[in-house]
Design a protein around this motif. Structure first.
Motif, PDB file in Angstrom:
ATOM      1  N   ILE A  47       2.432  86.174  95.742  1.00  0.00           N
ATOM      2  CA  ILE A  47       2.662  84.836  95.772  1.00  0.00           C
ATOM      3  C   ILE A  47       2.215  84.184  97.229  1.00  0.00           C
ATOM      4  N   GLY A  48       2.678  84.900  98.344  1.00  0.00           N
ATOM      5  CA  GLY A  48       2.323  84.479  99.713  1.00  0.00           C
ATOM      6  C   GLY A  48       0.838  84.401  99.889  1.00  0.00           C
ATOM      7  N   LYS A  49       0.105  85.527  99.298  1.00  0.00           N
ATOM      8  CA  LYS A  49      -1.334  85.253  99.236  1.00  0.00           C
ATOM      9  C   LYS A  49      -1.983  83.810  98.699  1.00  0.00           C
ATOM     10  N   GLU A  50      -1.212  83.704  97.284  1.00  0.00           N
ATOM     11  CA  GLU A  50      -1.770  82.664  96.601  1.00  0.00           C
ATOM     12  C   GLU A  50      -1.376  81.503  97.360  1.00  0.00           C
ATOM     13  N   LEU A  51      -0.392  81.329  98.000  1.00  0.00           N
ATOM     14  CA  LEU A  51       0.027  80.313  98.637  1.00  0.00           C
ATOM     15  C   LEU A  51      -1.030  80.069 100.009  1.00  0.00           C
ATOM     16  N   ASN A  52      -1.201  81.173 100.684  1.00  0.00           N
ATOM     17  CA  ASN A  52      -2.084  80.910 101.812  1.00  0.00           C
ATOM     18  C   ASN A  52      -3.703  80.527 101.229  1.00  0.00           C
ATOM     19  N   ASN A  53      -3.986  81.163  99.822  1.00  0.00           N
ATOM     20  CA  ASN A  53      -5.371  80.725  99.403  1.00  0.00           C
ATOM     21  C   ASN A  53      -5.550  79.270  99.140  1.00  0.00           C
ATOM     22  N   LYS A  54      -4.335  78.622  98.595  1.00  0.00           N
ATOM     23  CA  LYS A  54      -4.246  77.255  98.261  1.00  0.00           C
ATOM     24  C   LYS A  54      -4.201  76.452  99.610  1.00  0.00           C
ATOM     25  N   ILE A  55      -3.452  76.788 100.540  1.00  0.00           N
ATOM     26  CA  ILE A  55      -3.541  75.924 101.693  1.00  0.00           C
ATOM     27  C   ILE A  55      -5.009  76.037 102.278  1.00  0.00           C
ATOM     28  N   SER A  56      -5.927  77.178 102.107  1.00  0.00           N
ATOM     29  CA  SER A  56      -7.119  77.229 102.628  1.00  0.00           C
ATOM     30  C   SER A  56      -7.978  76.265 101.869  1.00  0.00           C
ATOM     31  N   GLU A  57      -7.822  76.260 100.706  1.00  0.00           N
ATOM     32  CA  GLU A  57      -8.591  75.408  99.656  1.00  0.00           C
ATOM     33  C   GLU A  57      -8.286  73.853 100.273  1.00  0.00           C
ATOM     34  N   VAL A  58      -7.051  73.591 100.230  1.00  0.00           N
ATOM     35  CA  VAL A  58      -6.850  71.838 100.631  1.00  0.00           C
ATOM     36  C   VAL A  58      -7.303  71.707 101.933  1.00  0.00           C
ATOM     37  N   LYS A  59      -7.228  72.825 103.106  1.00  0.00           N
ATOM     38  CA  LYS A  59      -7.779  72.562 104.476  1.00  0.00           C
ATOM     39  C   LYS A  59      -9.230  72.208 104.185  1.00  0.00           C
ATOM     40  N   LYS A  60      -9.862  73.014 103.520  1.00  0.00           N
ATOM     41  CA  LYS A  60     -11.459  72.688 103.118  1.00  0.00           C
ATOM     42  C   LYS A  60     -11.576  71.363 102.525  1.00  0.00           C
ATOM     43  N   GLN A  61     -10.867  71.097 101.627  1.00  0.00           N
ATOM     44  CA  GLN A  61     -11.168  69.753 100.884  1.00  0.00           C
ATOM     45  C   GLN A  61     -10.874  68.565 101.735  1.00  0.00           C
ATOM     46  N   MET A  62     -10.061  68.841 102.543  1.00  0.00           N
ATOM     47  CA  MET A  62      -9.353  67.625 103.622  1.00  0.00           C
ATOM     48  C   MET A  62     -10.200  67.677 104.891  1.00  0.00           C
ATOM     49  N   ASN A  63     -11.003  68.608 105.175  1.00  0.00           N
ATOM     50  CA  ASN A  63     -11.739  68.892 106.270  1.00  0.00           C
ATOM     51  C   ASN A  63     -10.657  68.995 107.562  1.00  0.00           C
ATOM     52  N   ILE A  64      -9.687  69.743 107.149  1.00  0.00           N
ATOM     53  CA  ILE A  64      -8.628  69.832 108.385  1.00  0.00           C
ATOM     54  C   ILE A  64      -9.018  71.086 109.347  1.00  0.00           C
TER      55      ILE A  64
END
Length: 71
Positions: A30-47
């Motif tokens: 679950i922790g790994k999946e959350l980090n993957n989602k955070i990474s995806e959103v950061k890329k989408q939002m250019n953070i």
């Protein structure tokens, strides 16, 4: 049931916890999946800075709390 002390890192924050041994792999996944989602959103939002990441983490954490039945 025996507990195991582990640390899960989510969004550059470390969360120490005690979990049942039988649940360790599930919680790490679950922790790994959350980090993957955070990474995806950061890329989408250019953070790419720490301030935006902290704000995103707070929004995300509060959003999870709103979705729980206990809140």
């Amino acid at each position: 049931m025996d507990n195991l002390s582990i640390k899960i890192v989510i969004g550059n924050r470390s969360y120490p916890m005690k979990v049942p041994i039988s649940e360790e792999q599930k919680i790490r996944k679950i922790g790994k999946e959350l980090n993957n989602k955070i990474s995806e959103v950061k890329k989408q939002m250019n953070i790419d800075d720490d301030l935006h990441e902290k704000l995103f983490n707070e929004i995300h954490i509060n959003g999870i709390r709103l979705d729980t039945k206990d809140s």
